[in-house]
Design an enzyme around this catalytic site. Sequence first.
Site, PDB file in Angstrom:
ATOM      1  N   HIS A 175       0.844  -1.194   0.000  1.00 22.63           N
ATOM      2  CA  HIS A 175       0.000   0.000   0.000  1.00 22.63           C
ATOM      3  C   HIS A 175       0.886   1.254   0.000  1.00 22.63           C
ATOM      4  O   HIS A 175       1.889   1.329   0.723  1.00 22.63           O
ATOM      5  CB  HIS A 175      -0.902  -0.020   1.229  1.00 22.63           C
ATOM      6  CG  HIS A 175      -1.986   1.023   1.206  1.00 22.63           C
ATOM      7  ND1 HIS A 175      -1.731   2.352   1.458  1.00 22.63           N
ATOM      8  CD2 HIS A 175      -3.313   0.933   0.957  1.00 22.63           C
ATOM      9  CE1 HIS A 175      -2.862   3.035   1.366  1.00 22.63           C
ATOM     10  NE2 HIS A 175      -3.839   2.202   1.056  1.00 22.63           N
ATOM     11  N   GLU A 177       0.600   4.138   1.317  1.00 20.30           N
ATOM     12  CA  GLU A 177       0.836   4.799   2.599  1.00 20.30           C
ATOM     13  C   GLU A 177       1.887   4.042   3.406  1.00 20.30           C
ATOM     14  O   GLU A 177       2.782   4.652   4.011  1.00 20.30           O
ATOM     15  CB  GLU A 177      -0.478   4.894   3.394  1.00 20.30           C
ATOM     16  CG  GLU A 177      -0.280   5.589   4.736  1.00 20.30           C
ATOM     17  CD  GLU A 177      -1.474   5.438   5.657  1.00 20.30           C
ATOM     18  OE1 GLU A 177      -2.627   5.614   5.200  1.00 20.30           O
ATOM     19  OE2 GLU A 177      -1.258   5.139   6.848  1.00 20.30           O
ATOM     20  N   CYS A 285      -6.207   6.659  12.223  1.00 18.49           N
ATOM     21  CA  CYS A 285      -6.664   8.054  12.232  1.00 18.49           C
ATOM     22  C   CYS A 285      -8.099   8.126  12.756  1.00 18.49           C
ATOM     23  O   CYS A 285      -8.844   7.140  12.703  1.00 18.49           O
ATOM     24  CB  CYS A 285      -6.549   8.669  10.841  1.00 18.49           C
ATOM     25  SG  CYS A 285      -7.879   8.223   9.745  1.00 18.49           S
ATOM     26  N   SER A 377     -12.827   7.274   0.924  1.00 19.52           N
ATOM     27  CA  SER A 377     -12.501   7.812  -0.402  1.00 19.52           C
ATOM     28  C   SER A 377     -13.710   7.826  -1.334  1.00 19.52           C
ATOM     29  O   SER A 377     -13.562   8.049  -2.535  1.00 19.52           O
ATOM     30  CB  SER A 377     -11.360   6.989  -1.015  1.00 19.52           C
ATOM     31  OG  SER A 377     -11.620   5.616  -0.897  1.00 19.52           O
TER      32      SER A 377
END
Length: 403
Positions: A175, A177, A285, A377
Amino acid sequence: MEQTYFRKGFGLKGEIQGALTDDYHSAVVDEVRARGYSITVQDLTVRLAQEFGFCYGVDRAVEYAYETRTKFPDKRIFLVGEIIHNPHVNAKLAGMGIAIIARSPAGEFDFAPVTADDAVILPAFGVTREDFERLRSLGAILVDTTCGSVLNVWKRVESYARDGFTAIIHGKYQHEETRATASQVTQHAGGRYLVVRDMAEARLVCDYIERGNGGAAPAMRERFGGAASPGFDPQRDLVRVGIANQTTMLSSESLAIAAEIRRAMSARYGGAALGEHFRSFDTICSATQDRQDAVLRLLQDSVDVVVVIGGYNSSNTTHLAALCAERLPTYHIQDAGCIDPEAGTVRYKPVGRAGEVEARGWLASGPRVVGVTAGASTPNNKVGETIERIFATRGIALATALV
Ligand code: SF4
Protein backbone atom coordinates in the site's frame (compact mmCIF):
# COMPACT_ATOMS: atom_id res chain seq x y z
CA MET A 1 13.66 32.35 -5.17
CA GLU A 2 10.51 30.91 -6.71
CA GLN A 3 8.53 28.70 -4.34
CA THR A 4 8.28 25.14 -5.71
CA TYR A 5 6.88 23.24 -2.74
CA PHE A 6 3.31 23.76 -1.50
CA ARG A 7 1.43 21.91 1.20
CA LYS A 8 -1.15 24.39 2.38
CA GLY A 9 -3.24 24.91 -0.75
CA PHE A 10 -3.51 28.10 -2.76
CA GLY A 11 -6.46 29.86 -1.13
CA LEU A 12 -8.66 29.21 -4.17
CA LYS A 13 -11.46 27.35 -2.42
CA GLY A 14 -14.05 29.88 -3.52
CA GLU A 15 -13.12 29.31 -7.15
CA ILE A 16 -13.30 25.52 -7.06
CA GLN A 17 -16.28 25.04 -4.76
CA GLY A 18 -18.77 24.98 -7.64
CA ALA A 19 -16.85 22.25 -9.45
CA LEU A 20 -16.52 20.18 -6.28
CA THR A 21 -20.26 20.45 -5.66
CA ASP A 22 -21.04 19.48 -9.25
CA ASP A 23 -18.71 16.50 -9.11
CA TYR A 24 -19.37 15.05 -5.65
CA HIS A 25 -22.46 16.50 -3.97
CA SER A 26 -25.65 14.45 -3.48
CA ALA A 27 -29.09 15.86 -2.71
CA VAL A 28 -30.23 12.33 -1.79
CA VAL A 29 -27.56 12.05 0.90
CA ASP A 30 -28.52 15.48 2.25
CA GLU A 31 -32.13 14.33 2.44
CA VAL A 32 -31.31 11.05 4.21
CA ARG A 33 -29.16 12.94 6.70
CA ALA A 34 -31.93 15.45 7.32
CA ARG A 35 -34.29 12.56 8.07
CA GLY A 36 -32.03 11.19 10.79
CA TYR A 37 -29.88 8.97 8.53
CA SER A 38 -32.83 6.73 7.71
CA ILE A 39 -35.36 6.76 4.94
CA THR A 40 -38.36 4.47 4.48
CA VAL A 41 -40.52 4.09 1.38
CA GLN A 42 -43.20 1.38 1.41
CA ASP A 43 -41.64 -1.54 3.27
CA LEU A 44 -38.02 -0.76 2.42
CA THR A 45 -35.78 1.22 4.77
CA VAL A 46 -32.27 2.40 4.05
CA ARG A 47 -30.18 3.36 7.07
CA LEU A 48 -27.00 5.28 6.54
CA ALA A 49 -24.07 5.07 8.97
CA GLN A 50 -23.66 8.38 10.79
CA GLU A 51 -20.03 8.65 9.67
CA PHE A 52 -19.24 7.60 6.13
CA GLY A 53 -17.54 8.73 2.95
CA PHE A 54 -14.94 11.45 2.41
CA CYS A 55 -12.71 12.04 5.43
CA TYR A 56 -10.93 15.30 6.22
CA GLY A 57 -7.72 14.08 4.57
CA VAL A 58 -9.48 13.13 1.34
CA ASP A 59 -11.49 16.36 1.29
CA ARG A 60 -8.26 18.30 1.58
CA ALA A 61 -6.36 16.27 -1.03
CA VAL A 62 -9.15 16.55 -3.61
CA GLU A 63 -9.49 20.29 -2.97
CA TYR A 64 -5.73 20.83 -3.43
CA ALA A 65 -5.82 18.91 -6.69
CA TYR A 66 -8.64 21.10 -8.01
CA GLU A 67 -6.86 24.21 -6.77
CA THR A 68 -3.67 23.10 -8.51
CA ARG A 69 -5.47 22.89 -11.83
CA THR A 70 -6.89 26.37 -11.27
CA LYS A 71 -3.58 27.84 -10.09
CA PHE A 72 -1.56 26.44 -13.01
CA PRO A 73 -3.93 26.39 -16.00
CA ASP A 74 -1.06 26.25 -18.51
CA LYS A 75 1.22 23.76 -16.83
CA ARG A 76 1.33 20.03 -17.34
CA ILE A 77 0.19 18.49 -14.06
CA PHE A 78 1.09 15.00 -12.90
CA LEU A 79 -0.29 12.98 -10.02
CA VAL A 80 1.89 10.35 -8.30
CA GLY A 81 -0.35 7.29 -8.45
CA GLU A 82 -3.95 7.74 -7.33
CA ILE A 83 -4.93 10.79 -5.28
CA ILE A 84 -7.12 8.43 -3.23
CA HIS A 85 -8.42 4.93 -3.90
CA ASN A 86 -11.58 5.85 -5.74
CA PRO A 87 -11.83 5.30 -9.49
CA HIS A 88 -14.38 8.11 -10.03
CA VAL A 89 -12.31 10.76 -8.31
CA ASN A 90 -9.18 9.71 -10.21
CA ALA A 91 -11.15 9.74 -13.46
CA LYS A 92 -12.40 13.27 -12.71
CA LEU A 93 -8.83 14.45 -12.22
CA ALA A 94 -7.76 12.72 -15.44
CA GLY A 95 -10.63 14.52 -17.18
CA MET A 96 -9.15 17.82 -15.94
CA GLY A 97 -5.92 16.98 -17.74
CA ILE A 98 -4.05 15.71 -14.69
CA ALA A 99 -1.87 12.80 -15.80
CA ILE A 100 -1.57 9.89 -13.41
CA ILE A 101 1.92 8.40 -13.09
CA ALA A 102 1.15 4.72 -12.66
CA ARG A 103 3.18 2.34 -10.54
CA SER A 104 5.03 -0.48 -12.26
CA PRO A 105 4.24 -4.04 -11.12
CA ALA A 106 7.42 -3.77 -9.03
CA GLY A 107 5.89 -0.77 -7.26
CA GLU A 108 8.13 1.91 -8.77
CA PHE A 109 7.03 5.20 -10.32
CA ASP A 110 8.60 6.34 -13.56
CA PHE A 111 9.22 10.09 -13.26
CA ALA A 112 11.01 10.32 -16.62
CA PRO A 113 8.27 12.50 -18.24
CA VAL A 114 8.42 15.10 -15.42
CA THR A 115 10.37 18.30 -16.11
CA ALA A 116 11.09 21.47 -14.12
CA ASP A 117 8.23 23.20 -15.98
CA ASP A 118 5.60 20.81 -14.61
CA ALA A 119 3.59 20.57 -11.41
CA VAL A 120 3.29 17.27 -9.54
CA ILE A 121 0.61 16.42 -6.97
CA LEU A 122 1.56 14.04 -4.16
CA PRO A 123 -1.41 11.96 -2.96
CA ALA A 124 -3.09 11.86 0.45
CA PHE A 125 -1.13 8.70 1.35
CA GLY A 126 2.19 10.51 0.77
CA VAL A 127 5.17 9.18 -1.19
CA THR A 128 8.35 7.47 -0.10
CA ARG A 129 11.32 9.60 0.91
CA GLU A 130 13.18 8.34 -2.11
CA ASP A 131 10.41 9.40 -4.50
CA PHE A 132 10.13 12.76 -2.76
CA GLU A 133 13.85 13.42 -3.16
CA ARG A 134 13.77 12.35 -6.80
CA LEU A 135 10.91 14.74 -7.51
CA ARG A 136 12.60 17.59 -5.66
CA SER A 137 15.73 17.07 -7.72
CA LEU A 138 13.69 17.46 -10.93
CA GLY A 139 12.76 21.00 -9.92
CA ALA A 140 9.05 20.63 -10.66
CA ILE A 141 6.45 22.37 -8.52
CA LEU A 142 5.30 19.91 -5.86
CA VAL A 143 1.83 20.14 -4.34
CA ASP A 144 1.92 17.87 -1.33
CA THR A 145 -1.53 16.67 -0.17
CA THR A 146 -0.20 14.13 2.34
CA CYS A 147 -2.76 13.89 5.14
CA GLY A 148 -1.75 15.27 8.54
CA SER A 149 -2.73 11.95 10.16
CA VAL A 150 -0.25 10.16 7.90
CA LEU A 151 2.42 12.71 8.83
CA ASN A 152 1.82 11.87 12.50
CA VAL A 153 2.59 8.22 11.80
CA TRP A 154 5.74 9.23 9.95
CA LYS A 155 6.90 11.22 12.97
CA ARG A 156 6.35 8.23 15.21
CA VAL A 157 8.23 5.85 12.93
CA GLU A 158 11.06 8.34 12.49
CA SER A 159 11.39 8.63 16.28
CA TYR A 160 11.61 4.85 16.61
CA ALA A 161 14.43 4.77 14.05
CA ARG A 162 16.20 7.69 15.74
CA ASP A 163 16.15 5.86 19.08
CA GLY A 164 17.30 2.52 17.66
CA PHE A 165 13.91 0.79 17.67
CA THR A 166 12.68 -1.24 14.69
CA ALA A 167 9.30 0.03 13.49
CA ILE A 168 6.80 -2.81 13.29
CA ILE A 169 4.00 -1.47 11.09
CA HIS A 170 0.59 -3.12 10.96
CA GLY A 171 -0.37 -2.57 7.33
CA LYS A 172 -0.19 -3.82 3.79
CA TYR A 173 3.37 -3.45 2.61
CA GLN A 174 2.34 -2.83 -1.01
CA HIS A 175 0.00 0.00 0.00
CA GLU A 176 1.29 3.46 -0.91
CA GLU A 177 0.84 4.80 2.60
CA THR A 178 2.71 1.95 4.25
CA ARG A 179 5.55 2.14 1.74
CA ALA A 180 5.85 5.85 2.46
CA THR A 181 5.65 5.30 6.22
CA ALA A 182 8.25 2.53 6.21
CA SER A 183 10.62 4.72 4.19
CA GLN A 184 10.77 7.24 7.06
CA VAL A 185 13.21 4.98 8.93
CA THR A 186 15.84 5.83 6.30
CA GLN A 187 16.25 9.24 7.93
CA HIS A 188 18.55 7.50 10.41
CA ALA A 189 21.48 5.22 9.71
CA GLY A 190 20.51 1.68 10.68
CA GLY A 191 16.78 2.47 10.70
CA ARG A 192 14.70 -0.72 10.30
CA TYR A 193 11.10 -1.67 9.68
CA LEU A 194 8.97 -4.78 9.43
CA VAL A 195 5.41 -4.74 8.06
CA VAL A 196 2.93 -7.28 9.47
CA ARG A 197 -0.35 -7.65 7.66
CA ASP A 198 -2.46 -9.32 10.32
CA MET A 199 -2.46 -11.15 13.62
CA ALA A 200 -1.24 -14.38 12.02
CA GLU A 201 1.94 -12.63 10.85
CA ALA A 202 2.27 -10.80 14.18
CA ARG A 203 2.17 -14.16 15.98
CA LEU A 204 5.11 -15.40 13.88
CA VAL A 205 7.05 -12.35 15.03
CA CYS A 206 6.00 -12.89 18.64
CA ASP A 207 6.99 -16.52 18.48
CA TYR A 208 10.42 -15.54 17.22
CA ILE A 209 10.83 -12.89 19.92
CA GLU A 210 9.83 -15.24 22.72
CA ARG A 211 12.05 -18.10 21.62
CA GLY A 212 14.98 -15.91 20.59
CA ASN A 213 15.67 -18.64 18.09
CA GLY A 214 18.51 -17.49 15.84
CA GLY A 215 18.23 -20.70 13.83
CA ALA A 216 14.83 -19.54 12.55
CA ALA A 217 16.21 -16.23 11.21
CA PRO A 218 16.56 -17.38 7.56
CA ALA A 219 12.95 -18.62 7.55
CA MET A 220 11.79 -15.30 8.98
CA ARG A 221 13.72 -13.34 6.37
CA GLU A 222 12.21 -15.47 3.64
CA ARG A 223 8.71 -15.21 5.10
CA PHE A 224 8.73 -11.43 5.28
CA GLY A 225 10.85 -10.74 2.18
CA GLY A 226 9.95 -7.30 0.79
CA ALA A 227 7.89 -6.49 3.89
CA ALA A 228 11.08 -5.82 5.85
CA SER A 229 13.86 -3.27 5.44
CA PRO A 230 16.84 -4.37 3.33
CA GLY A 231 19.26 -6.51 5.33
CA PHE A 232 16.66 -7.19 8.01
CA ASP A 233 18.13 -9.46 10.67
CA PRO A 234 15.51 -10.69 13.13
CA GLN A 235 18.17 -11.62 15.67
CA ARG A 236 19.40 -8.03 15.75
CA ASP A 237 16.26 -6.12 14.71
CA LEU A 238 13.61 -7.63 16.97
CA VAL A 239 15.31 -6.70 20.24
CA ARG A 240 13.88 -3.17 20.44
CA VAL A 241 10.62 -2.56 18.58
CA GLY A 242 8.07 0.24 18.24
CA ILE A 243 4.55 -0.31 16.91
CA ALA A 244 2.72 1.84 14.38
CA ASN A 245 0.01 1.15 11.85
CA GLN A 246 -1.33 2.13 8.49
CA THR A 247 -4.00 4.68 9.36
CA THR A 248 -6.81 2.71 7.71
CA MET A 249 -6.41 -0.70 9.31
CA LEU A 250 -8.99 -2.38 11.50
CA SER A 251 -8.33 -0.60 14.77
CA SER A 252 -9.28 -3.58 16.95
CA GLU A 253 -6.72 -5.73 15.15
CA SER A 254 -4.02 -3.06 15.39
CA LEU A 255 -4.55 -2.77 19.14
CA ALA A 256 -4.56 -6.56 19.55
CA ILE A 257 -1.32 -6.86 17.58
CA ALA A 258 0.35 -4.19 19.72
CA ALA A 259 -0.79 -6.01 22.87
CA GLU A 260 0.47 -9.35 21.57
CA ILE A 261 3.92 -7.99 20.73
CA ARG A 262 4.05 -6.22 24.07
CA ARG A 263 3.28 -9.52 25.79
CA ALA A 264 5.99 -11.31 23.80
CA MET A 265 8.56 -8.64 24.67
CA SER A 266 7.59 -8.84 28.32
CA ALA A 267 7.92 -12.62 28.28
CA ARG A 268 11.36 -12.39 26.66
CA TYR A 269 12.92 -9.54 28.60
CA GLY A 270 10.76 -9.20 31.71
CA GLY A 271 8.22 -6.54 32.59
CA ALA A 272 10.78 -4.31 34.34
CA ALA A 273 12.84 -3.97 31.14
CA LEU A 274 9.85 -3.50 28.84
CA GLY A 275 10.51 0.22 28.32
CA GLU A 276 13.92 -0.57 26.82
CA HIS A 277 12.45 -3.01 24.31
CA PHE A 278 8.94 -1.93 23.41
CA ARG A 279 7.13 1.24 22.38
CA SER A 280 3.65 1.63 21.00
CA PHE A 281 1.32 4.27 19.73
CA ASP A 282 -2.09 3.81 18.12
CA THR A 283 -1.85 5.59 14.76
CA ILE A 284 -5.27 4.69 13.34
CA CYS A 285 -6.66 8.05 12.23
CA SER A 286 -9.80 9.42 13.86
CA ALA A 287 -11.72 9.37 10.56
CA THR A 288 -11.09 5.64 10.14
CA GLN A 289 -12.02 5.01 13.75
CA ASP A 290 -15.21 7.07 13.45
CA ARG A 291 -16.34 5.14 10.35
CA GLN A 292 -15.65 1.78 11.98
CA ASP A 293 -17.48 2.80 15.16
CA ALA A 294 -20.42 4.18 13.17
CA VAL A 295 -20.88 1.02 11.13
CA LEU A 296 -20.83 -1.10 14.29
CA ARG A 297 -23.59 1.12 15.71
CA LEU A 298 -25.52 0.78 12.44
CA LEU A 299 -25.38 -3.01 12.66
CA GLN A 300 -27.09 -2.90 16.05
CA ASP A 301 -30.09 -1.26 14.42
CA SER A 302 -32.22 -4.17 13.06
CA VAL A 303 -30.41 -4.16 9.72
CA ASP A 304 -30.95 -7.17 7.41
CA VAL A 305 -28.23 -6.62 4.84
CA VAL A 306 -25.38 -4.13 4.33
CA VAL A 307 -24.06 -2.37 1.23
CA VAL A 308 -20.54 -0.95 1.55
CA ILE A 309 -19.44 1.44 -1.20
CA GLY A 310 -15.84 2.12 -2.15
CA GLY A 311 -12.88 1.22 -4.34
CA TYR A 312 -11.90 -2.44 -4.15
CA ASN A 313 -8.32 -1.33 -3.45
CA SER A 314 -9.44 1.02 -0.67
CA SER A 315 -8.06 -0.25 2.61
CA ASN A 316 -10.54 1.46 4.90
CA THR A 317 -13.53 0.39 2.74
CA THR A 318 -12.32 -3.21 2.79
CA HIS A 319 -12.15 -3.12 6.57
CA LEU A 320 -15.65 -1.68 6.86
CA ALA A 321 -16.87 -4.55 4.68
CA ALA A 322 -15.02 -7.08 6.85
CA LEU A 323 -16.62 -5.69 10.02
CA CYS A 324 -20.08 -6.02 8.46
CA ALA A 325 -19.50 -9.45 6.91
CA GLU A 326 -18.72 -10.90 10.33
CA ARG A 327 -22.31 -10.16 11.32
CA LEU A 328 -24.60 -9.81 8.28
CA PRO A 329 -24.85 -10.51 4.53
CA THR A 330 -22.60 -7.79 3.09
CA TYR A 331 -22.08 -6.48 -0.44
CA HIS A 332 -18.94 -4.43 -1.03
CA ILE A 333 -19.63 -2.61 -4.30
CA GLN A 334 -17.35 -0.24 -6.19
CA ASP A 335 -20.21 2.07 -7.13
CA ALA A 336 -23.93 2.27 -7.79
CA GLY A 337 -23.48 0.69 -11.24
CA CYS A 338 -22.87 -2.63 -9.50
CA ILE A 339 -26.58 -2.73 -8.60
CA ASP A 340 -28.85 -3.64 -11.52
CA PRO A 341 -32.43 -2.86 -10.46
CA GLU A 342 -34.02 -4.47 -13.54
CA ALA A 343 -32.17 -7.77 -13.21
CA GLY A 344 -32.34 -7.71 -9.39
CA THR A 345 -28.60 -8.39 -9.21
CA VAL A 346 -25.59 -6.94 -7.46
CA ARG A 347 -21.95 -7.30 -8.45
CA TYR A 348 -19.72 -7.19 -5.42
CA LYS A 349 -16.39 -8.22 -3.99
CA PRO A 350 -16.76 -10.82 -1.26
CA VAL A 351 -14.60 -10.09 1.78
CA GLY A 352 -11.21 -11.78 1.52
CA ARG A 353 -11.58 -12.58 -2.19
CA ALA A 354 -9.93 -10.81 -5.10
CA GLY A 355 -12.56 -10.64 -7.83
CA GLU A 356 -16.19 -9.63 -8.24
CA VAL A 357 -19.10 -12.07 -8.12
CA GLU A 358 -22.76 -11.52 -8.92
CA ALA A 359 -25.69 -12.22 -6.62
CA ARG A 360 -29.28 -12.45 -7.84
CA GLY A 361 -32.29 -11.70 -5.65
CA TRP A 362 -30.04 -10.10 -3.02
CA LEU A 363 -32.84 -7.86 -1.74
CA ALA A 364 -35.56 -10.23 -0.57
CA SER A 365 -39.20 -9.19 -0.77
CA GLY A 366 -41.13 -8.05 2.30
CA PRO A 367 -40.05 -5.57 4.96
CA ARG A 368 -36.29 -5.06 4.73
CA VAL A 369 -33.72 -2.71 6.25
CA VAL A 370 -30.59 -2.10 4.22
CA GLY A 371 -27.60 -0.58 6.00
CA VAL A 372 -25.34 1.61 3.86
CA THR A 373 -21.86 2.92 4.50
CA ALA A 374 -18.95 4.10 2.39
CA GLY A 375 -15.19 4.25 2.74
CA ALA A 376 -13.26 7.48 3.31
CA SER A 377 -12.50 7.81 -0.40
CA THR A 378 -16.10 7.52 -1.64
CA PRO A 379 -17.82 10.75 -2.70
CA ASN A 380 -21.38 11.49 -1.62
CA ASN A 381 -22.81 11.36 -5.15
CA LYS A 382 -21.78 7.68 -5.36
CA VAL A 383 -23.53 7.04 -2.05
CA GLY A 384 -26.68 8.85 -3.21
CA GLU A 385 -26.79 6.95 -6.52
CA THR A 386 -26.47 3.69 -4.62
CA ILE A 387 -29.39 4.54 -2.33
CA GLU A 388 -31.49 5.36 -5.40
CA ARG A 389 -30.64 2.04 -7.01
CA ILE A 390 -31.44 0.11 -3.86
CA PHE A 391 -34.93 1.61 -3.91
CA ALA A 392 -35.16 1.11 -7.68
CA THR A 393 -34.57 -2.62 -7.10
CA ARG A 394 -37.99 -2.55 -5.40
CA GLY A 395 -39.42 -0.50 -8.29
CA ILE A 396 -39.39 2.69 -6.23
CA ALA A 397 -38.26 5.94 -7.89
CA LEU A 398 -36.76 7.71 -4.87
CA ALA A 399 -36.81 11.16 -6.45
CA THR A 400 -40.58 10.86 -6.95
CA ALA A 401 -41.17 9.36 -3.51
CA LEU A 402 -39.33 12.23 -1.84
CA VAL A 403 -41.39 14.98 -3.47
S1 SF4 B 1 -8.29 7.91 6.07
FE1 SF4 B 1 -7.35 9.12 7.74
S2 SF4 B 1 -5.17 9.20 7.23
FE2 SF4 B 1 -6.25 8.59 5.35
S3 SF4 B 1 -6.63 10.50 4.29
FE3 SF4 B 1 -8.44 10.10 5.55
S4 SF4 B 1 -8.09 11.22 7.49
FE4 SF4 B 1 -6.11 11.04 6.42
